[in-house]
Design an enzyme around this catalytic site. Structure first.
Site, PDB file in Angstrom:
ATOM      1  NE  ARG A  30      47.878  23.741  15.640  1.00  0.00           N
ATOM      2  CZ  ARG A  30      46.741  24.066  15.058  1.00  0.00           C
ATOM      3  NH1 ARG A  30      45.915  23.133  14.702  1.00  0.00           N
ATOM      4  NH2 ARG A  30      46.440  25.321  14.840  1.00  0.00           N
TER       5      ARG A  30
ATOM      6  CE  LYS B 133      40.738  39.193  29.076  1.00  0.00           C
ATOM      7  NZ  LYS B 133      41.414  40.264  28.501  1.00  0.00           N
TER       8      LYS B 133
ATOM      9  CG  HIS C 174      46.165  40.948  33.952  1.00  0.00           C
ATOM     10  ND1 HIS C 174      45.400  41.047  32.827  1.00  0.00           N
ATOM     11  CD2 HIS C 174      46.886  42.096  34.012  1.00  0.00           C
ATOM     12  CE1 HIS C 174      45.642  42.205  32.227  1.00  0.00           C
ATOM     13  NE2 HIS C 174      46.554  42.867  32.926  1.00  0.00           N
TER      14      HIS C 174
ATOM     15  CE  LYS D 207      46.805  45.733  35.820  1.00  0.00           C
ATOM     16  NZ  LYS D 207      48.027  46.047  35.123  1.00  0.00           N
TER      17      LYS D 207
ATOM     18  CD  GLU E 174      45.154  48.596  26.804  1.00  0.00           C
ATOM     19  OE1 GLU E 174      46.193  47.934  26.949  1.00  0.00           O
ATOM     20  OE2 GLU E 174      44.121  48.145  26.281  1.00  0.00           O
TER      21      GLU E 174
ATOM     22  CG  ASP F 184      40.771  42.559  25.215  1.00  0.00           C
ATOM     23  OD1 ASP F 184      41.214  41.434  25.503  1.00  0.00           O
ATOM     24  OD2 ASP F 184      41.490  43.585  25.147  1.00  0.00           O
TER      25      ASP F 184
ATOM     26  CG  HIS G  43      40.779  43.685  32.704  1.00  0.00           C
ATOM     27  ND1 HIS G  43      41.042  42.473  33.289  1.00  0.00           N
ATOM     28  CD2 HIS G  43      41.499  43.696  31.557  1.00  0.00           C
ATOM     29  CE1 HIS G  43      41.886  41.786  32.529  1.00  0.00           C
ATOM     30  NE2 HIS G  43      42.166  42.506  31.465  1.00  0.00           N
TER      31      HIS G  43
ATOM     32  CE  LYS H  47      43.685  46.475  22.968  1.00  0.00           C
ATOM     33  NZ  LYS H  47      44.567  46.413  24.130  1.00  0.00           N
TER      34      LYS H  47
HETATM   35  C1  BG6 Z   1      44.456  42.275  28.644  1.00  0.00           C
HETATM   36  C2  BG6 Z   1      43.815  42.610  27.341  1.00  0.00           C
HETATM   37  O1  BG6 Z   1      43.598  41.480  29.421  1.00  0.00           O
HETATM   38  O2  BG6 Z   1      44.751  43.473  29.337  1.00  0.00           O
HETATM   39  C3  BG6 Z   1      44.716  43.519  26.507  1.00  0.00           C
HETATM   40  O3  BG6 Z   1      43.557  41.412  26.619  1.00  0.00           O
HETATM   41  C4  BG6 Z   1      45.115  44.730  27.309  1.00  0.00           C
HETATM   42  O4  BG6 Z   1      44.081  43.910  25.312  1.00  0.00           O
HETATM   43  C5  BG6 Z   1      45.662  44.325  28.667  1.00  0.00           C
HETATM   44  O5  BG6 Z   1      46.106  45.438  26.577  1.00  0.00           O
HETATM   45  C6  BG6 Z   1      45.894  45.543  29.548  1.00  0.00           C
HETATM   46  O6  BG6 Z   1      46.550  45.127  30.709  1.00  0.00           O
HETATM   47  P1  BG6 Z   1      47.493  46.115  31.522  1.00  0.00           P
HETATM   48  O7  BG6 Z   1      47.951  45.275  32.668  1.00  0.00           O
HETATM   49  O8  BG6 Z   1      48.584  46.526  30.589  1.00  0.00           O
HETATM   50  O9  BG6 Z   1      46.634  47.267  31.926  1.00  0.00           O
END
Ligand code: BG6
Length: 477
Positions: free
Chosen positions: A39, A138, A168, A172, A206, A225, A230, A330
Site C-alpha cells: 500500500r 503459513k 519454510h 531447511k 527461540e 504460528d 513447523h 519464544k
Molecule cells: C516463523 C514464525 O514461521 O518461524 C516465527 O512465524 C519464528 O515466529 C520463525 O520466529 C522461526 O524460524 P527459524 O527458521 O528461525 O527457526
C-alpha cells in the site's frame, strides 16, 4: 514474480535476500523480474533502496557485492496498490501490460485473511491463467473453518497443481536430511517403531520475542504460528512410512496419513496433555527484556500463548502408545531446534547400578546441524561402571566446502522450477488444523490461561511436569 506484502517483514527480511543470493549464484532465470506490491506510496527507487538496506543487514558482509546488487536491483520494481480493492487489480493488469499473458508467480506474503480476496481479484482481472502459480505463506487460516474457506476460495481460481503452500522448515537442509537419515540408512528402520522407541521429543526453542510482529502474533500465538505447521511437519517426517518414490505426491501421501492418525485431544486431554505459557519480564542473553504484554502492538491484558507444549500420540501400528512431546516458545534460554528419539532400555540389565541404559538419537536442526547417538560405554578402570558417550556427527564439518542454503532460497527456486515436493498439500493443511482446532477450542472453553514463565527460562514449570508425571524429562543437552 509478484510479491504481495512487499514492504513487510517476511518480504524484506527473507524473500528479497534469498532472491538476491540466487541471483548472485546465477540460479534465477535471466528474464525474471520481481514486482513488489504494497500500500505504501513508494517509488521504484525507494523500494530498491529499502530492499538493499535489508539485504545488507541480513546477509553476511562477504555475501554482499555492490555490482551484483546493481544487476539484481534492475530486476526489482514496485507498484503501490490496495489489495482489498478489486478495481486496483485492473490497474495492475494495465501496468503489467503485455506481460499479462506470460507465466507468473504470485507470492502472498500477506495476512491469511487477504489470500481469498487476492485470488478472487486476480481472477476477475484476468490475471489467474493456467500458467500462473500462487505461493501462500503459513499460517493458512486461523482455525479449521477459516483454513477450509481459504482453500475453497483459492481452489475456485487455481488448480491444486498451481498452489505452493510454504512451510519454510521444509526448505531447511537439516529437515530434508531427516528423510535422508531415515530412508537412505537401513540401520534405523527396524528399530524405528513402538517396540523400540520409548518416546520422541520435538523442540523448537527461540530466544527472540515477537519483534515487530506484535499485531500478527497476538492473534496467532505459538500454536498457530509454530506448532500447527513447523512442529507438525517435523513430526510427520519422523513418523511417516517410507514413500514409494521421492516425489511430491508420494511424500505428501505419507505425511497426511500421519496427521490423520493423530489422536484427537479433546475434553480433559486438553487440560492434561497441553501446556500454554506466556513470557514475563526476564533476562535473555544478558539483556533485560519486557513481558510479552508490554511488547509493541500487543494487548496489555493479552492471554495469547508464547509457549506451547503438547503430548501427541499417533494411532497407527508403528506408533501406538509412543508419546510425541512437542514444544516451542519464544524468549527462552537458548535457540535450538532438535528432535530426540529416546529408545527403550535394554530388556535385561547385566550391569546393575548403570544409569539409564538406553540409547538416544539426537537430531539437532539448528543452530548447528548435528546428529549424535548416545551409546553406553564402560568407564576405563576396574569393574563394569557404565556411562553414556556420544557418537557425534557435525554435518557442517562433514560438508564444510558447501555453502549452507537458506530455506527460502531453496523453496523459491523450487517454485520457479515448479517442483511441489517441499510444499504442503491442501489435505495436509486441513488435517493439521483438524487436530489443532479442538485444542484451541478446549483452551477457549475451559479458560485455560497461559502460565507465566520468566523470559530467559526454559518455559513454564508445567511443561516439565507433563513429562515428569510419566517418569521422563525434556532432554536439554
Ligand atoms: C516463523 C514464525 O514461521 O518461524 C516465527 O512465524 C519464528 O515466529 C520463525 O520466529 C522461526 O524460524 P527459524 O527458521 O528461525 O527457526
Amino acid at each position: 514474480m509478484l510479491v504481495f506484502g512487499a514492504t513487510g517483514d517476511l518480504a524484506l527480511r527473507k524473500l528479497l535476500p534469498a532472491l538476491y543470493q540466487l541471483h548472485r549464484e546465477q540460479r534465477l532465470p535471466a528474464d525474471l523480474r520481481i514486482l513488489g506490491l504494497a500500500r505504501s506510496p513508494l517509488s521504484r527507487e525507494a523500494f530498491r533502496q529499502r530492499a538493499e538496506r535489508q539485504c545488507r543487514a541480513q546477509l553476511a558482509r562477504r555475501a554482499f557485492d555492490d555490482e551484483q546488487w546493481r544487476s539484481f536491483a534492475a530486476r526489482l520494481d514496485y507498484f503501490a496498490m490496495d489489495v482489498a480493492q478489486s478495481a486496483e487489480f485492473g490497474r495492475l493488469a494495465n501496468y503489467l501490460g503485455r506481460d499479462s499473458a506470460r507465466g507468473r508467480v504470485y507470492y502472498l506474503a500477506t495476512a491469511p485473511q487477504l489470500f481469498a480476496p487476492i485470488a478472487a481479484h486476480l481472477a476477475v482481472a484476468g490475471l489467474a491463467g493456467r500458467e500462473t502459480r500462487i505461493v501462500l505463506e503459513k499460517p493458512i487460516g486461523h482455525s479449521l473453518a477459516s483454513a477450509l474457506s481459504i482453500s475453497e476460495a483459492i481452489g475456485r481460481v487455481f488448480d491444486e497443481s498451481q498452489v505452493f503452500r510454504i512451510d519454510h522448515y521444509l526448505g531447511k537442509e537439516t529437515v530434508q536430511n531427516l528423510m535422508a537419515l531415515r530412508f537412505a540408512n537401513a540401520l534405523f528402520e527396524p528399530v524405528w517403531r513402538a517396540g523400540h522407541i520409548d518416546h520422541v521429543q520435538i523442540s523448537v526453542l527461540e530466544t527472540l520475542g515477537v519483534e515487530e510482529r506484535g499485531s500478527y502474533y497476538d492473534r496467532a500465538g505459538a500454536m498457530r504460528d509454530m506448532l500447527q505447521n513447523h512442529l507438525l511437519q517435523l513430526l510427520c517426517l519422523v513418523a511417516m512410512e517410507a514413500p514409494v518414490r521421492f516425489d511430491g505426491d508420494a511424500i505428501r501421501n505419507e505425511k497426511v496419513k500421519v496427521l490423520q492418525a493423530l489422536k484427537p485431544l479433546t475434553g480433559m486431554d486438553v487440560r492434561d496433555k497441553t501446556v500454554r505459557g506466556q513470557y514475563s519480564q526476564g533476562v535473555v542473553g544478558g539483556q533485560s527484556v519486557p513481558a510479552y504484554y508490554f511488547e509493541r502492538n500487543v494487548d496489555s491484558d493479552s492471554d495469547m500463548e508464547t509457549f506451547v507444549a503438547v503430548q501427541a500420540e499417533i494411532d497407527n501400528w508403528r506408533w501406538a502408545g509412543v508419546p510425541f512431546y512437542l514444544r516451542t516458545g519464544k524468549r527462552l534460554q537458548r535457540k535450538c531446534s532438535e528432535i530426540v528419539i529416546q529408545f527403550k532400555p535394554v530388556p535385561h540389565s547385566l550391569f546393575p547400578g548403570a544409569p539409564d541404559q538406553a540409547n538416544r538419537l539426537l537430531i539437532r536442526l539448528q543452530p548447528e546441524e548435528r546428529i549424535s547417538l548416545q551409546l553406553m560405554a564402560k568407564t576405563p578402570g576396574k569393574g563394569m561402571t557404565l556411562e553414556p558417550v556420544e557418537l557425534d556427527l557435525n554435518l557442517a564439518t562433514a560438508f564444510s566446502r558447501q555453502r549452507r542454503w537458506d530455506a527460502y532460497e531453496r523453496l523459491l527456486l523450487d517454485v520457479l522450477e515448479n517442483d511441489p515436493t517441499l510444499f504442503m498439500r491442501r489435505d495436509e493443511v486441513d488435517a493439521a488444523w483438524r487436530w489443532v482446532d479442538p485444542i484451541l477450542e478446549g483452551w477457549r472453553t475451559c479458560y485455560q490461561k497461559p502460565r507465566p514463565y520468566p523470559a530467559g527460562s526454559s518455559g513454564p514449570e508445567q511443561a516439565q511436569s507433563l513429562l515428569e508425571l510419566a517418569g521422563r524429562r525434556w532432554l536439554d543437552s
